[in-house]
Design an enzyme around this catalytic site. Structure first.
Site, PDB file in Angstrom:
ATOM      1  N   ASP A 128     -18.420 -41.798 -11.411  1.00 15.90           N
ATOM      2  CA  ASP A 128     -18.489 -40.343 -11.383  1.00 15.90           C
ATOM      3  C   ASP A 128     -18.605 -39.847 -12.826  1.00 15.90           C
ATOM      4  OD1 ASP A 128     -18.032 -37.604 -11.180  1.00 15.90           O
ATOM      5  OD2 ASP A 128     -16.555 -37.819  -9.572  1.00 15.90           O
ATOM      6  N   HIS A 129     -19.729 -39.236 -13.138  1.00 12.71           N
ATOM      7  CA  HIS A 129     -19.966 -38.819 -14.518  1.00 12.71           C
ATOM      8  C   HIS A 129     -19.053 -37.670 -14.945  1.00 12.71           C
ATOM      9  CE1 HIS A 129     -22.231 -39.539 -18.055  1.00 12.71           C
ATOM     10  NE2 HIS A 129     -23.345 -39.932 -17.459  1.00 12.71           N
ATOM     11  N   ARG A 130     -18.323 -37.087 -14.006  1.00  9.13           N
ATOM     12  CA  ARG A 130     -17.384 -36.026 -14.375  1.00  9.13           C
ATOM     13  C   ARG A 130     -16.149 -36.594 -15.063  1.00  9.13           C
ATOM     14  NH1 ARG A 130     -16.438 -33.282  -8.635  1.00  9.13           N
ATOM     15  NH2 ARG A 130     -16.220 -35.529  -8.183  1.00  9.13           N
TER      16      ARG A 130
END
Length: 475
Positions: free
Chosen positions: A445-447
């Site tokens: 998850d790039h968050r």
């Protein structure tokens, strides 16, 4: 019997609102005890056995196998045995009566399901019940409807009564009640006959028994199966409006499949994912695995060693071991690892988790992985085991593929995949050699982190695969 009780599908926990009937463990006419399992049902989490809260005779099953029932709706109706019938059951515990050869009641059997014996003397007459002399019953009613109903005949010679007397009215009322139509209950004793009928889709209530007293025997079911096979099957062809192709089949989604679809759809909808991968020389890892074997100790399996390295990597990079709290706009990291392991079963893909994996050695992980794998194949995973994972390890190499861009198991934030290990050419110390190669792929998850953190975690695991003895010395 002294009435019926309808058992409603109970609350199965975890917010589940429905379940699909996978398999009935009883049939109409069976005698069940309290807490005896009556059905296997599939929820969005697992397959569970549902026990009966009542003792008695199965009067009705509320839906065939494959039916989805909402929590709180009728599942099964049980006819509660009268006191006289309970007394009779106690007398017949010693063994079965007139059953088919080879399928009698085992000595000392304790199963919750038993068949009533049917002998020439007990099939039509039971010991008199003085306290119930004014309310004659058929033997079928007293026995829980396991034998044909025979109207009770008042003994008019011993007790003459004038046409207008109350005794005459009572006898007439009893005869009328006995002559009233009743739901047909099949008379079957042999478990083999019941199994044949169930497997062949034969409704025993529609079969006329050719045995003594209407007993349904094997030849009756075989005849019903033959008649069923001779009937032509009419298949209505439905053409798809978009392609013009005829639909081959339609398969309803089970509760489990609906839950998987919802989770994966939510993952794709909410998570901005990215994927990174690396080829790894796993030759030393396989050698370590073999060195841990002995004549008396198989040692930890390859997946357990991989899991141990993954857990160590998550300790160094906890960003990948958490979730995104969107409501509070916070990134949460866990203190500890519940390692999910993707497993393919007949029901589909499930991801049980090894709880507190960070506290286990490679041997401990191996034992827990084997237990969870067996439970997954048997459909006996608990809801907690299926929902508590904080990070997932997916060994899709077992399917014979090299790589995959997996879907993150929401609400987790990353998943690591391991491809098959095969011989490939590889450069070692400037020389070309044949080595055991595999591919690791990390979807994250790039968050929660940028590519640097994800790459650092992946590189740590890859280095552990290539130099496992060195990494294990530091764990």
């Amino acid at each position: 019997m002294s009435g019926t009780q309808t058992f409603l599908l109970p609350d199965l926990g975890e917010g589940l609102t429905e379940a699909e009937i996978v398999r009935w463990l009883v049939a109409v006419g069976d005698v069940v005890a309290v807490d005896a399992p009556v059905a296997e049902v599939e929820t969005a989490k697992s397959i569970v056995e549902v026990p009966s809260p009542y003792a008695g005779v199965v009067a009705e099953l509320h839906g065939p196998e494959g039916t989805t029932i909402d929590v709180g709706k009728p599942l099964i109706t049980i006819g509660i045995l009268s006191p006289s019938a309970e007394t009779y059951r106690e007398e017949e515990k010693a063994g079965s009566g007139n059953v088919l050869i080879g399928y009698g009641t085992p000595e000392g059997a304790t199963s919750g399901r038993r068949r009533k014996p049917r002998t020439p003397t007990t099939a039509h007459r039971l010991p008199a019940e003085p306290s119930r002399a004014t309310t004659p019953r058929s033997s079928a009613t007293a026995l829980g409807a396991s034998v044909p109903a025979v109207p009770a005949v008042p003994d008019t010679a011993a007790s003459p009564a004038a046409p207008g007397s109350s005794a005459h009215a009572s006898s007439a009322h009893a005869s009328a009640a006995a002559a009233a139509p009743q739901a047909r209950v099949p008379l079957v004793i042999s478990p083999l006959v019941r199994r044949m009928a169930r497997d062949g889709g034969v409704d025993l209530r529609q079969v006329d028994g050719s045995g003594a007293g209407g007993l349904i025997v094997r030849r009756d079911v075989e005849a019903a199966l033959s008649a069923k096979a001779e009937k032509p099957v009419v298949v209505e062809e439905t053409a798809d409006s978009r392609t013009g192709l005829v639909e081959l089949r339609r398969v309803p989604m089970s509760g489990f499949r609906k839950a998987v679809a919802a989770t994966l759809s939510r993952s794709r909808r909410e998570i901005p994912e990215a994927t990174t991968w690396v080829d790894v020389d796993a030759t030393a890892l396989l050698e370590l695995r073999e060195s841990l074997r002995s004549a008396t100790d198989p040692g930890p399996g390859l997946l357990a060693l991989m899991a141990r390295f993954v857990v160590a990597g998550l300790k160094k990079h906890p960003e990948l071991n958490g979730f995104v709290d969107t409501a509070r706009e916070e990134l949460v990291q866990y203190d500890g690892v519940n390692l999910g392991l993707a497993a393919q079963t007949e029901r589909g893909l499930v991801v049980p988790a090894v709880a507190d994996a960070h506290l286990l050695t490679a041997r401990g992980l191996d034992a827990e992985i084997r237990r969870l794998t067996t439970a997954a194949r048997d459909g006996r995973l608990t809801a907690h085991e299926l929902a508590c994972g904080s990070f997932t390890l997916n060994n899709y190499g077992s399917f014979g593929v090299d790589g995959s861009a997996a879907i993150i198991n929401h609400p987790q934030v990353a998943i690591l995949g391991v491809g098959r290990i095969i011989d490939r050419p590889w450069v070692v110390d400037g020389e070309l050699a044949i080595r055991k190669l595999t591919q690791l792929s990390l979807v994250f998850d790039h968050r929660v982190c940028d590519g640097g953190t994800a790459a650092a975690f992946l590189r740590f695991v890859a280095d552990a695969f290539e130099s496992p003895a060195k990494i294990l010395a530091d764990l």
